[in-house]
Design a protein around this motif. Structure first.
Motif, short mmCIF file in Angstrom:
data_model
loop_
_atom_site.label_atom_id
_atom_site.label_comp_id
_atom_site.label_asym_id
_atom_site.label_seq_id
_atom_site.Cartn_x
_atom_site.Cartn_y
_atom_site.Cartn_z
N GLY A 189 14.80 -4.32 15.28
CA GLY A 189 14.88 -4.09 13.85
C GLY A 189 13.78 -3.16 13.39
N PHE A 190 13.88 -2.72 12.15
CA PHE A 190 12.98 -1.71 11.60
C PHE A 190 12.51 -2.15 10.22
CE2 PHE A 190 12.69 2.45 9.20
CZ PHE A 190 11.48 2.84 9.76
N ILE A 191 11.23 -1.93 9.93
CA ILE A 191 10.64 -2.26 8.63
C ILE A 191 9.99 -1.00 8.06
CG2 ILE A 191 8.94 -3.68 7.42
CD1 ILE A 191 9.18 -5.67 9.81
N GLU A 192 10.47 -0.57 6.91
CA GLU A 192 9.89 0.61 6.26
C GLU A 192 9.21 0.18 4.96
OE1 GLU A 192 12.82 3.50 5.23
OE2 GLU A 192 14.11 2.09 4.18
N MET A 193 8.01 0.71 4.74
CA MET A 193 7.22 0.42 3.55
C MET A 193 6.84 1.73 2.87
SD MET A 193 4.80 -2.49 5.27
CE MET A 193 5.18 -2.04 6.96
N GLY A 194 7.09 1.82 1.57
CA GLY A 194 6.77 3.06 0.88
C GLY A 194 7.51 4.25 1.44
N CYS A 195 8.76 4.06 1.79
CA CYS A 195 9.60 5.08 2.39
C CYS A 195 11.05 4.64 2.18
CB CYS A 195 9.29 5.23 3.88
SG CYS A 195 10.12 6.59 4.72
N PHE A 196 11.99 5.58 2.23
CA PHE A 196 13.38 5.17 2.03
C PHE A 196 14.35 6.13 2.70
CE2 PHE A 196 12.47 8.02 -1.48
CZ PHE A 196 13.62 8.80 -1.59
N LEU A 214 10.84 -2.04 1.94
CA LEU A 214 9.90 -2.58 0.96
C LEU A 214 9.28 -1.43 0.16
CD1 LEU A 214 7.81 -5.32 2.84
CD2 LEU A 214 9.51 -5.67 1.04
N GLY A 215 9.26 -1.59 -1.15
CA GLY A 215 8.64 -0.58 -2.00
C GLY A 215 7.87 -1.24 -3.12
N GLY A 216 7.05 -0.45 -3.80
CA GLY A 216 6.29 -0.93 -4.94
C GLY A 216 6.85 -0.40 -6.24
N GLY A 217 6.89 -1.25 -7.25
CA GLY A 217 7.42 -0.84 -8.54
C GLY A 217 6.59 0.22 -9.24
N LEU A 218 5.32 0.38 -8.84
CA LEU A 218 4.45 1.41 -9.42
C LEU A 218 4.03 2.43 -8.36
CD1 LEU A 218 2.24 -0.70 -11.86
CD2 LEU A 218 4.08 0.88 -12.44
N ASP A 219 4.89 2.63 -7.39
CA ASP A 219 4.65 3.64 -6.36
C ASP A 219 4.95 5.01 -6.94
OD1 ASP A 219 4.66 5.37 -4.20
OD2 ASP A 219 5.48 3.89 -2.82
N GLY A 226 14.03 6.54 -5.78
CA GLY A 226 14.45 6.51 -4.39
C GLY A 226 14.79 5.11 -3.92
N MET A 227 13.94 4.16 -4.21
CA MET A 227 14.20 2.78 -3.82
C MET A 227 15.35 2.18 -4.62
SD MET A 227 12.39 1.69 -1.27
CE MET A 227 12.48 -0.09 -1.45
N ALA A 248 19.75 -10.17 4.30
CA ALA A 248 18.94 -10.35 5.50
C ALA A 248 19.00 -9.18 6.47
CB ALA A 248 19.37 -11.63 6.24
N VAL A 249 20.16 -8.54 6.61
CA VAL A 249 20.28 -7.44 7.56
C VAL A 249 19.81 -6.12 6.95
CG1 VAL A 249 21.89 -6.12 9.00
CG2 VAL A 249 22.16 -8.59 8.76
N LYS A 250 20.10 -5.88 5.67
CA LYS A 250 19.68 -4.64 5.00
C LYS A 250 19.02 -4.95 3.65
CE LYS A 250 21.19 -1.98 8.26
NZ LYS A 250 22.43 -1.22 8.25
N PRO A 251 18.04 -5.84 3.62
CA PRO A 251 17.41 -6.16 2.34
C PRO A 251 16.57 -5.00 1.80
CG PRO A 251 16.21 -7.20 4.12
CD PRO A 251 17.44 -6.59 4.74
N VAL A 252 16.75 -4.69 0.53
CA VAL A 252 15.94 -3.69 -0.17
C VAL A 252 15.19 -4.43 -1.27
CG1 VAL A 252 15.93 -1.56 -1.51
CG2 VAL A 252 17.62 -1.87 0.32
N ILE A 253 13.87 -4.42 -1.18
CA ILE A 253 13.06 -5.23 -2.09
C ILE A 253 11.96 -4.36 -2.70
CG2 ILE A 253 11.49 -7.20 -2.28
CD1 ILE A 253 13.03 -8.48 0.07
N ILE A 254 11.91 -4.34 -4.01
CA ILE A 254 10.86 -3.66 -4.76
C ILE A 254 9.92 -4.72 -5.31
CG2 ILE A 254 10.31 -2.11 -6.67
CD1 ILE A 254 13.14 -0.95 -6.40
N ILE A 255 8.64 -4.62 -4.99
CA ILE A 255 7.65 -5.59 -5.45
C ILE A 255 7.07 -5.10 -6.77
CG2 ILE A 255 5.48 -6.76 -4.92
CD1 ILE A 255 6.14 -6.37 -1.95
N PRO A 256 7.36 -5.77 -7.89
CA PRO A 256 6.88 -5.30 -9.20
C PRO A 256 5.35 -5.23 -9.25
CG PRO A 256 8.58 -6.98 -9.46
CD PRO A 256 8.19 -6.98 -8.00
#
Length: 530
Positions: A189-196, A214-219, A226-227, A248-256
């Motif tokens: 599996g793959f985990i991307e942070m601050g990228c899409f 995973l992304g940030g709401g104030l990125d 993009g996210m 679970a397989v393709k979760p897209v989550i933005i952390i406010p």
């Protein structure tokens, strides 16, 4: 100068919309005539603006969906990888290969890695590649990955049956972008942070391995659009994918409240657009670590006793992202949504409805330039021409170019009742579009915007009288107020022609460039804080 400054108590000049609407997912309404082929969304998988001086960028922005080129052998720097041994003595061995962002020390990711280790129920090994003074690239990762795994084995990592078993690849920013194509071949599996992923050839839904985005709401480097588009891509196919695949397989989550830098050291690079965070770096790391651990848990064989809780954590994160950003991605998908309303406002006749307006949407500027709006008296319809100016790399259209018939031209044909207005300007419509965007933006974002966001002021239209080409070459102007007040002034360029005294082909025109709802929402949620 006539100006409108919107505030929490300000009533818009024109507003006949309900507070909320249901938007179509498809970019064009059923009543919109769409010329030529569908507009391709201009996405960018990089999601960062770091200055990279390596082969990472040698394909240029023209091929955003391609991984960095492998046109020359990369240097094996696996001997410089930093290995974290598990903090647990019991459990399944899992190896996380991590690739840092550009200009960021691997040490900046130590706290996040340690948090993931501490909260996970398995024996998590981690190896962070340190490129040193070199620029990270896909070829470097390709050359180093075997050495990283071998070194972990030498330290005690127990691999699985297959070469990819119990191995996951993760990266932040450019590190994720460089590792994406490699993860397809070398990891479970793959985990991307601050990228899409973008939404064309580099397609998240079609990616053959599980992916946590995973992304940030104030990125401010990645940009929220993009996210949001990524979340939309998965949301649209949820009925076919099902609950587990979506969450679970393709979760897209933005952390406010989280910015781009909080995956690492937490210091925003404001020159590249990143913003101050609303949450502490401890809070940001804690939330990111929980989602990473949950993702790993769900996809590790033998973790059945903890999978249910992990899945529920991912599901909550995805649902919160959908709740907060659904109206934003819908606005991105339907950026010409107000074209009919604008023509009706110019017309100012109560007897005309949306049934009387047909929107012809153009993909190609050349076709739009030579097009003209017209009125079909027999059908009792006004045909308007719309062109969406080039989207930024995150899919946002700054302004919509629209060719409409003028108030005088419509009055001369349809006048049967007293008109509502005869002096509707682009400033009026921009103000109303912004109010519309406010109504679609969740309260949590509106509240922050009212408290500390830069406010927009919609000033008198700039009427182009020289030539149509000057209008084509112009853009909606957004600049700091020249009178010293704390506003950003917005000014649109317009063309208005008389109904007589000119050739009939050019008579009774009203051309405008208007902000899109999506651009206004992006301003409210992100850009007003820069």
């Amino acid at each position: 100068m006539n100006a409108v400054a919107l505030s929490p108590t300000h009533s818009p000049l024109i507003c006949n919309f309900p507070t909320t609407i249901t938007l179509h997912r498809h970019p064009s309404f059923s009543s919109t005539v769409h010329l030529s082929k569908d507009r391709k969304k201009i996405g960018h998988s990089l999601g960062v603006t770091e200055k990279i001086q390596s082969s990472v960028m040698s394909k240029s922005m023209a091929s955003p969906s391609l991984a960095p080129p492998l046109d020359s052998p990369g240097e094996d720097v696996s001997s410089q990888a930093i290995i974290f041994e598990p903090v647990r003595e019991q459990g399944i061995d899992v190896l996380l290969l991590f690739f840092p962002g550009a200009l960021t020390s691997p040490q900046a990711y130590f706290p996040l890695i340690k948090l993931v280790q501490n909260i996970s129920a398995f024996r998590l090994w981690a190896s962070i590649l340190d490129p040193g003074e070199r620029s990270l690239s896909s070829s470097m990762i390709e050359a180093s990955i075997d050495g990283m795994i071998t070194r972990a084995k030498e330290r005690g990592f127990i691999p699985g049956e297959l070469s990819i078993s119990k191995i996951f690849i993760a990266g932040h920013s450019i590190g994720a972008w460089c590792a994406r194509n490699i993860a397809k071949k070398r990891a479970e599996g793959f985990i991307e942070m601050g990228c899409f992923f973008d939404t064309n050839s580099d397609n998240l839904a079609q990616y053959p391995k599980p992916v946590l985005s995973l992304g940030g709401g104030l990125d401010g480097q990645l940009k929220l659009a993009g996210m949001a588009n990524l979340a939309c891509e998965i949301y649209i196919i949820e009925p076919e994918m099902g609950d587990f695949n979506t969450h679970a397989v393709k979760p897209v989550i933005i952390i406010p409240g989280m910015n781009h830098a909080q995956f690492s050291h937490g210091i925003p690079n404001k020159e590249r657009g990143d913003l101050d965070a609303d949450i502490s770096i401890e809070q940001a790391r804690s939330q990111a670590a929980e989602f990473i651990s949950s993702f790993l848990t769900v996809h590790i064989k033998g973790q059945a006793e903890t999978r249910e809780l992990a899945f529920e954590n991912l599901r909550k994160g995805v649902k919160k992202t959908h709740d907060l950003y659904k109206t934003f991605w819908e606005a991105i998908q339907n950026q010409e949504m107000q074209a009919k309303f604008w023509q009706l406002q110019i017309a100012g006749l109560q007897e005309l409805t949306e049934e009387n307006v047909v929107v012809i949407k153009h993909d190609y500027l050349d076709n739009f330039v030579y097009s003209k709006p017209w009125i079909d008296i027999k059908m009792k319809r006004i045909f308007v021409q719309v062109y969406l100016s080039s989207a930024d790399k995150f899919g946002i259209i700054k302004n919509i170019w629209i060719k409409m018939k003028s108030y005088e031209a419509i009055q001369s044909i349809f006048q049967k009742s007293e008109s509502q207005s005869k002096n509707v300007s682009a400033a009026d419509l921009n103000a109303d579009t912004f109010h519309r965007a406010l109504s679609l933006t969740p309260e949590v974002f509106r509240r922050k915007f009212y408290e500390c966001g830069k406010k927009l002021r919609f000033i008198e239209d700039l009427v182009v009288k020289s030539s149509g080409q000057d209008w084509i070459d112009s853009d909606v102007i957004m600049k700091p107020a020249e009178d010293g007040l704390d506003f950003v002034d917005v000014q649109s360029t317009v063309i208005i022609t008389p109904v007589s005294g000119v050739a009939s082909r050019f008579a009774g025109m009203h051309y405008m460039k208007i902000l899109s709802v999506a651009k206004c929402m992006e301003w409210i949620m992100l850009d007003s804080f820069q």
